[in-house]
Write an enzyme that holds these catalytic residues in place. Structure first.
Site, mmCIF file in Angstrom:
data_model
loop_
_atom_site.group_PDB
_atom_site.id
_atom_site.type_symbol
_atom_site.label_atom_id
_atom_site.label_comp_id
_atom_site.label_asym_id
_atom_site.label_seq_id
_atom_site.Cartn_x
_atom_site.Cartn_y
_atom_site.Cartn_z
ATOM 1 N N ASP A 23 0.829 -1.201 0.000
ATOM 2 C CA ASP A 23 0.000 0.000 0.000
ATOM 3 C C ASP A 23 0.863 1.251 0.000
ATOM 4 O O ASP A 23 2.021 1.226 0.422
ATOM 5 C CB ASP A 23 -0.876 0.043 1.264
ATOM 6 N N TYR A 87 6.853 -9.792 7.190
ATOM 7 C CA TYR A 87 6.584 -8.377 7.432
ATOM 8 C C TYR A 87 6.880 -8.053 8.894
ATOM 9 O O TYR A 87 6.728 -8.907 9.778
ATOM 10 C CB TYR A 87 5.120 -8.034 7.143
#
Length: 242
Positions: A23, A87
């Site tokens: 994003d 992540y």
């Protein structure tokens, strides 16, 4: 990156594929990609070092750099051959106001409001999300996100002490970093940010670990309030494993 590759004057259109898209506002410490690039007839193929230096030359204005480059087989695909993606989400605790975030940490972490977090409760809740589940509740409610299978396997989800970019000793007294580290072969759109937001809600006492289990079992993205999604600034694609 594709525009930079086109500056190398290939003899055919570039085919470029990246392992993971992020994003706007999300960071990547080490993403991976592959591209098919052909040189003009009579010219030797690029070596890894040549490609690295050439791409970095044309990437100079951009906040991105190629760390390594090597030749791979024609069957390799940066996205589909990945075994896992890791992540890290960085949390800064102890901030009474956003102005207390160190200047070098601006837009590189999330400082949740409302005082300290209950770390043991967050760790207990994280255990409920490990393994293979239907993560529909934690995918984006956008209609296009429903096209993916919601079943994913979390290989790792842990909460551990972190550190500032300049070291802990540069932080003001009372501030401390924590990191949510999560690993899976693949993730649903916004899954990590929504899971982190739910874990922080548990840490704030707004959600009990058992309620997180109930949300998971509902398999409904509308069950998670919109404000429960962690902001993008604290999320980093840490590594992609092959």
């Amino acid at each position: 990156l594709q525009k930079a590759a086109e500056q190398l004057k290939p003899s055919a259109p570039i085919k470029f594929h990246i392992s993971s898209r992020t994003d706007s506002g999300v960071h990547a410490l080490a993403n991976a990609a592959h591209l098919d690039i052909q040189r003009a007839p009579g010219r030797a193929p690029f070596t890894g070092p040549q490609l690295l230096h050439g791409l970095n030359h044309f990437l100079k204005p951009e906040p991105i750099r190629i760390l390594s480059a090597q030749r791979v087989s024609s069957t390799f695909h940066a996205r589909f051959c990945a075994l896992s993606r890791t992540y890290v989400y960085r949390l800064l605790l102890g901030c009474a106001h956003r102005s207390q975030i160190p200047v070098f940490e601006q837009d590189l972490c999330w400082a949740p409001p409302g005082g300290p977090l209950d770390i043991p409760a967050m760790r207990a809740a994280a255990q409920l999300l490990l393994g293979t589940h239907d993560f529909s509740t934690f995918r984006s409610p956008r209609p296009e996100a429903a096209a993916q299978s919601p079943v994913r396997t979390l290989q790792l989800l842990q909460l551990q002490p972190g550190h500032g970019l300049l070291g802990q000793h540069h932080l003001h007294r009372g501030l401390e970093f924590w990191e949510v580290k999560v690993k899976s072969k693949s993730f649903l759109y916004r899954q990590v940010r929504r899971m982190v937001g739910a874990l922080v809600a548990v840490g704030q006492g707004r959600l009990a670990p058992g309620q997180l289990q109930q949300l998971l079992e509902l398999r409904d993205p509308r069950a998670l309030p919109p404000h429960a999604t962690a902001p993008p600034e604290g999320l980093f694609l840490h590594s992609v494993e092959y």
